[in-house]
Design an enzyme around this catalytic site. Structure first.
Site, PDB file in Angstrom:
ATOM      1  N   ASP A  52      -0.063   8.782   2.589  1.00  0.00           N
ATOM      2  CA  ASP A  52       0.676   7.731   3.269  1.00  0.00           C
ATOM      3  C   ASP A  52      -0.007   6.424   2.889  1.00  0.00           C
ATOM      4  O   ASP A  52      -1.148   6.168   3.300  1.00  0.00           O
ATOM      5  CB  ASP A  52       0.641   7.943   4.784  1.00  0.00           C
ATOM      6  CG  ASP A  52       1.403   6.881   5.564  1.00  0.00           C
ATOM      7  OD1 ASP A  52       1.632   5.782   5.028  1.00  0.00           O
ATOM      8  OD2 ASP A  52       1.755   7.148   6.731  1.00  0.00           O
ATOM      9  N   TYR A  56      13.017  -5.668   4.049  1.00  0.00           N
ATOM     10  CA  TYR A  56      12.860  -5.259   2.653  1.00  0.00           C
ATOM     11  C   TYR A  56      12.734  -6.490   1.763  1.00  0.00           C
ATOM     12  O   TYR A  56      11.844  -6.571   0.908  1.00  0.00           O
ATOM     13  CB  TYR A  56      14.064  -4.416   2.233  1.00  0.00           C
ATOM     14  CG  TYR A  56      13.963  -3.830   0.844  1.00  0.00           C
ATOM     15  CD1 TYR A  56      13.220  -2.668   0.620  1.00  0.00           C
ATOM     16  CD2 TYR A  56      14.610  -4.413  -0.234  1.00  0.00           C
ATOM     17  CE1 TYR A  56      13.137  -2.115  -0.654  1.00  0.00           C
ATOM     18  CE2 TYR A  56      14.524  -3.872  -1.503  1.00  0.00           C
ATOM     19  CZ  TYR A  56      13.783  -2.723  -1.708  1.00  0.00           C
ATOM     20  OH  TYR A  56      13.691  -2.181  -2.972  1.00  0.00           O
ATOM     21  N   LYS A  72       9.368  -7.385  -0.358  1.00  0.00           N
ATOM     22  CA  LYS A  72       9.449  -7.383  -1.819  1.00  0.00           C
ATOM     23  C   LYS A  72       9.149  -8.770  -2.383  1.00  0.00           C
ATOM     24  O   LYS A  72       8.581  -8.903  -3.476  1.00  0.00           O
ATOM     25  CB  LYS A  72      10.819  -6.891  -2.282  1.00  0.00           C
ATOM     26  CG  LYS A  72      11.043  -5.400  -2.027  1.00  0.00           C
ATOM     27  CD  LYS A  72       9.997  -4.520  -2.708  1.00  0.00           C
ATOM     28  CE  LYS A  72      10.271  -3.047  -2.533  1.00  0.00           C
ATOM     29  NZ  LYS A  72       9.289  -2.188  -3.226  1.00  0.00           N
TER      30      LYS A  72
END
Length: 258
Positions: A69, A163, A167
């Protein structure tokens, strides 16, 4: 023909040790497949231990797998330490593990925001830091981060703020680490894919109208295939890109050129 073969050797990874996070499927698996074909001893890391083991088993003796993880600092440091100890070095890291929660910003809980940050941003940092520690001691290496067209674009086809924000962080983290580690012989680059035909966008593919819109805003008019992104990653990780660092390579069918 011999001269041509020697030129193409710049894309070979013989003798190198490569680590690919999120390696069990999609872009990560396609990258591991290409790396082993190019001669690298490749370790597939994934939170899904069984899937990673099954993926590695299909790639032959150069591939192996471990569970990880990427958001857990202690586990990241331990796993990278074990890889370096067992194989003598780490030459390449592909920071590919990621997740998305596509929800309106007003409905995104802080806990869900943090989940995406932990994997997409903190996980990239933790793995890059761990790999770089070993690379600096052995004279350098190459790190390739998986960013996204959404890291340099507001998108707009659907809400995806966590997201897009993470990013975007990967894009600038790539540049900052490239500058910081250049003196130690570590190159840091990123790919910025468009929508890729993998399970990662499974819920989007279930919406034919949305998929038509995605194709319509992509000049080449289609999704990318995982192997097409892997091809770009191989270039950035290989000696062929020896003078390339701090670069974000769009694999987007022309989306960002508009």
């Amino acid at each position: 023909m011999k001269e041509q073969a020697s030129l193409l050797d710049a894309f070979r990874l013989d003798g190198r040790v490569a680590v690919v996070t999120g390696g069990a499927r999609g872009i990560g698996y396609a990258t591991a497949q290409l790396f082993t074909a190019a001669g690298a001893r490749t370790v597939l890391l994934d939170v899904d231990e069984a899937a990673a083991a099954q993926a590695a088993a299909t790639l032959g003796p150069l591939a192996s797998s471990m569970q990880l993880d990427v958001s857990v600092e202690g586990d990241v440091n331990r796993v990278f330490g074990e890889i370096a100890a067992a194989r003598g070095r780490i030459d390449i890291l592909v920071n590919n593990a990621g997740m998305a929660l596509r929800r309106p910003s007003t409905e995104l809980s802080l806990a869900d925001w943090q989940r995406v940050v932990d994997v997409n941003m903190t996980g990239v940092f933790l793995c890059a830091r761990a790999a770089a520690g070993h690379m600096l001691r052995s004279g350098g290496g190459a790190i390739v981060n998986t960013a996204s067209i959404m890291g340099v674009s507001g998108g707009g086809l659907y809400p995806n703020i966590s997201y897009q924000a993470t990013k975007g962080a990967v894009v600038n983290m790539t540049r900052a680490l490239a500058v910081e580690w250049a003196g130690g012989g570590i190159r840091v680059n990123a790919v910025a894919p468009t929508w890729v035909d993998t399970d990662f966008i499974g819920s989007l593919k279930a919406n034919p109208e949305l998929m038509d819109r995605i194709r319509s805003v992509t000049p080449l008019g289609r999704l990318a295939q995982p192997q097409e992104v892997a091809n770009a990653i191989l270039f950035l990780a290989s000696p062929a890109a020896a003078m390339v660092t701090g670069h974000v390579l769009a694999v987007d069918g022309g989306y960002l050129a508009q």
